[in-house]
Design an enzyme around this catalytic site. Sequence first.
Site, short mmCIF file in Angstrom:
data_model
loop_
_atom_site.label_atom_id
_atom_site.label_comp_id
_atom_site.label_asym_id
_atom_site.label_seq_id
_atom_site.Cartn_x
_atom_site.Cartn_y
_atom_site.Cartn_z
N ASP A 1 0.91 -1.12 0.03
CA ASP A 1 0.02 0.12 -0.05
C ASP A 1 0.88 1.46 -0.08
O ASP A 1 0.29 2.37 -0.17
CB ASP A 1 -0.82 -0.13 1.12
CG ASP A 1 -0.51 -0.32 2.42
OD1 ASP A 1 0.76 -1.10 2.58
OD2 ASP A 1 -0.77 0.44 3.74
N ASP B 1 3.91 3.95 8.62
CA ASP B 1 3.73 2.92 9.30
C ASP B 1 4.72 2.42 10.43
O ASP B 1 6.14 2.31 10.04
CB ASP B 1 3.72 1.57 8.36
CG ASP B 1 2.39 1.86 7.60
OD1 ASP B 1 1.86 3.16 7.42
OD2 ASP B 1 1.90 0.99 6.71
#
Lengths: 300, 300
Positions: A67, A208
């Site tokens: 992603d 992240d």
Amino acid sequence: MDKISLVFLGTGNAIPTEKRNHTGILASFAQENILFDCGEGMQRQLRFAKISPTKITRIFITHWHGDHMLGLPGLFQTLAMSNYSKALHLYGPKGTRRFIQLIQELLMHININIQVHEISSPGTVLETSQFKINAGEMSHGTAALAYSLELKEKVHLKKPAIKKLKLPNSPLLGDLQRGKDIIWKGKKIKAKAVTYKEPGKKVTIVLDTSFNQEAIQLAEDSDLLIAEATFSSQDAEKAREYQHLTSSDAANIAKKSKSKKLIITHISQRYEHIPHIIEKEAKKIFKNTKIAKDLDKIII
Amino acid sequence: MDKISLVFLGTGNAIPTEKRNHTGILASFAQENILFDCGEGMQRQLRFAKISPTKITRIFITHWHGDHMLGLPGLFQTLAMSNYSKALHLYGPKGTRRFIQLIQELLMHININIQVHEISSPGTVLETSQFKINAGEMSHGTAALAYSLELKEKVHLKKPAIKKLKLPNSPLLGDLQRGKDIIWKGKKIKAKAVTYKEPGKKVTIVLDTSFNQEAIQLAEDSDLLIAEATFSSQDAEKAREYQHLTSSDAANIAKKSKSKKLIITHISQRYEHIPHIIEKEAKKIFKNTKIAKDLDKIII
């Protein structure tokens, strides 16, 4: 005054929604248009934002989960078809060279000049006279980096003072800008007296990761911290399991790093219809918080 | 009566536009949901169409150019995250096995069961009691296939006639359906007299290719021909150079194959604001022509 313009090209997480594409943030200033992460659909998001992909000068990848990078092959292909003739500088963590090689094979070798910079240790990864990009190591179960972008402080001459002293256009002016006192017509001129400083700008992008101290250090004194908050703080266990930040984690990084503003992105689809709870939770800890929407633009 | 429902998930060509995503066509019937090509952004297009990606049973790739396959890695990843437990049957031309291997490496090996069927020669590539998929070799500078999907003709019993004859539920009924005359209580019963036929359905998908005879043969007697027309017939030289069809080529394939209906897709961005010229040109040759828009749905 130099400004950094930021466009949020995708604000969703691993599974995109109708409202949120996969991640991508474009930072533009001076001659640079730097894309941070490039999730699937990025070339179309650029189209929606009315930004030509050929303007991109550099790409920084935080980590090689799909992603955050599956928009690269399509973007490369479109650049090749658009006769992109510059070198495209691409930076990323350990493994970047191998992933770019795989993409090249998948595309049957496209005709653009990709210069890969694989970042093996944190610290300053790019520095010019105008700006600096630092990387910090994150914790996400795979090699992952966060980045800070700093426009450097500028020293300007006080034009009326220079005029009054009848200082000519000469290397002496450069000396003053560099903070060096000079002698002019037998008289000492102090640099401080005839110059002023334009402060720098700092934007930090923490995607992240689990909560960690390096993110706080990297973000120190940012004008803007952009941080992921995949989860609500009510789902803190899930955040720990998947090595992500919660809304409260993001706010704590903003607070502890003494950042001026926080924008939250990378929102899980589970909050598609209730993103305000993420914002509300973060605001309890760090008031100047906003949640990003796709195609939002902010100038710092 | 069995129907084939088709959703146009992307109708653009190599460079997507605001209105047109990269190519993808979903054909649904009985228990099957077959995706033909999977350009970048396909999982989000499915989201816009309110179709769960986990419904997909099979994927057919026409050729391995980016705009027809760069949605695969993201789709695989989303299927893995959605605990897709079926085997995903993926068909494509020569090279398919290698490309799937590259995607697996790019994704650091995801946990779904992909069954690769690399099609080495044209003809019937999949056949069940209900349907058949044929492939034809196209000309596009790389291994490229077109596909036809045929729902088979069905033979039904005339229920009132069966009742009148007091025929019990037995293998004899199956014999009649298979067209075999039977003897019942010493009397011959002709299969033709107590059954009727439900005709089959045929949809042919001809994507990137130069005009060629095999496309016409493959599409013979289709209820629907879906064909690319990247270019207007005014740009026929460009179409030849890049090995694509023009609007007139697509219409000629429809006409010569005696297809009943033509839907044109894979429109170049140069016609973003004038797609009607493509439709108009095709209609001159084949009247029952429509140009597809993203998320259009048609039932055949």
